[in-house]
Design a protein around this motif. Structure first.
Motif, PDB file in Angstrom:
ATOM      1  N   VAL A 253      15.411  12.451  12.824  1.00 18.45           N
ATOM      2  CA  VAL A 253      16.159  12.074  14.096  1.00 18.45           C
ATOM      3  C   VAL A 253      15.266  11.030  14.850  1.00 18.45           C
ATOM      4  O   VAL A 253      15.678   9.818  15.151  1.00 18.45           O
ATOM      5  CB  VAL A 253      16.515  13.096  15.264  1.00 18.45           C
TER       6      VAL A 253
ATOM      7  N   ALA B  31      22.719   7.095   6.271  1.00 17.05           N
ATOM      8  CA  ALA B  31      22.946   6.420   7.735  1.00 17.05           C
ATOM      9  C   ALA B  31      23.452   5.082   7.389  1.00 17.05           C
ATOM     10  O   ALA B  31      23.666   4.115   8.224  1.00 17.05           O
ATOM     11  CB  ALA B  31      21.662   6.196   8.624  1.00 17.05           C
TER      12      ALA B  31
ATOM     13  N   ASN C 151      23.215   9.282  12.783  1.00 17.51           N
ATOM     14  CA  ASN C 151      22.696  10.575  12.107  1.00 17.51           C
ATOM     15  C   ASN C 151      23.678  11.413  11.382  1.00 17.51           C
ATOM     16  O   ASN C 151      23.673  12.467  11.615  1.00 17.51           O
ATOM     17  CB  ASN C 151      21.969  11.477  13.286  1.00 17.51           C
TER      18      ASN C 151
ATOM     19  N   ASN D 161      18.125  10.469   3.898  1.00 17.00           N
ATOM     20  CA  ASN D 161      18.875  10.210   5.247  1.00 17.00           C
ATOM     21  C   ASN D 161      18.988   8.615   5.722  1.00 17.00           C
ATOM     22  O   ASN D 161      20.003   8.553   6.255  1.00 17.00           O
ATOM     23  CB  ASN D 161      17.644  11.094   6.170  1.00 17.00           C
TER      24      ASN D 161
END
Length: 217
Positions: free
Chosen positions: A105, A24, A162, A20
């Motif tokens: 998040v 990003a 995100n 993740n």
């Protein structure tokens, strides 16, 4: 590209974080134990260190001392969630403390916040055909500025930070507008539709059934 060290002995968690953060736009390096993390810190430069406390070899508290001497910002990511542990971590010099399990998040938001505090945030970002200047809060396509409202700009930043993650409507509302999301509120949907139209991203910001929206990159 900003470089982040992930010191985490549980490989599935480390892979999830790395995946993740990479999406990003961060460069990630993984250390599966404290000794490897210490070696990496002594021989490389990092913009941020994510530290588990219960690491084999050298624990997170001791590694924090290494990081502070090298002026690396640190966020503890740990299953030790008592107030006592949080206070200890913050008093020893951690810049933030996040308890497992956590939402990706929230992790991304905290990473951004710490990097901004140390003036290491990404001031200019390019996604698809759009260039975003975070400090001046301007958005351009091929050199031409696209006029966005304050909330539309904040909404765009949330999606960009995100990428490829499905964001629930209540998460979007809380991050952009603050406060509690009402089930009948159409605010999120209306702003997303306007943003998509202005950016010509109808095929890039997509609806996720019974969830919310996702920016595909």
């Amino acid at each position: 590209m900003l470089k982040i060290l992930i010191a985490e002995d549980e490989e599935p968690i480390a892979n999830l974080i790395k995946m993740n953060l990479s999406k990003a736009g961060y460069e990630c390096v993984w250390a599966p134990d404290g000794l490897r993390a210490a070696d990496l810190m002594m021989n490389d430069t990092f913009d941020l260190v994510l530290l588990d406390i219960m690491l084999p070899g050298i624990d997170g508290y001791e590694l924090l001392e290494y990081a502070r001497k090298l002026d690396f910002p640190v966020i503890f990511l740990t299953a030790l969630g008592t107030t006592e542990h949080k206070v200890k971590g913050l008093r020893l010099g951690a810049d933030d403390y996040l308890t497992k399990p956590f939402e990706i998040v929230e992790l991304l938001a905290r990473v951004e916040a710490v990097l901004r505090r140390f003036n290491k945030s990404k001031e200019i970002m390019t996604v698809h055909d759009i260039t975003i200047h975070e400090v001046s809060r301007t958005v351009k396509r091929n050199g031409e500025e696209i006029s966005l409202t304050m909330k539309e700009f904040d909404l765009l930043l949330l999606f960009v930070r995100n990428q490829n993650i499905a964001l629930y409507r209540d998460i979007i509302y809380e991050n952009v507008w603050g406060g509690e999301y009402g089930e009948q509120s159409r605010t999120v949907d209306l702003h997303v539709q306007r943003l998509k139209k202005k950016l010509k991203w109808e095929d890039k910001i997509v609806a996720v059934y019974k969830v919310g929206y996702r920016l595909n990159v």
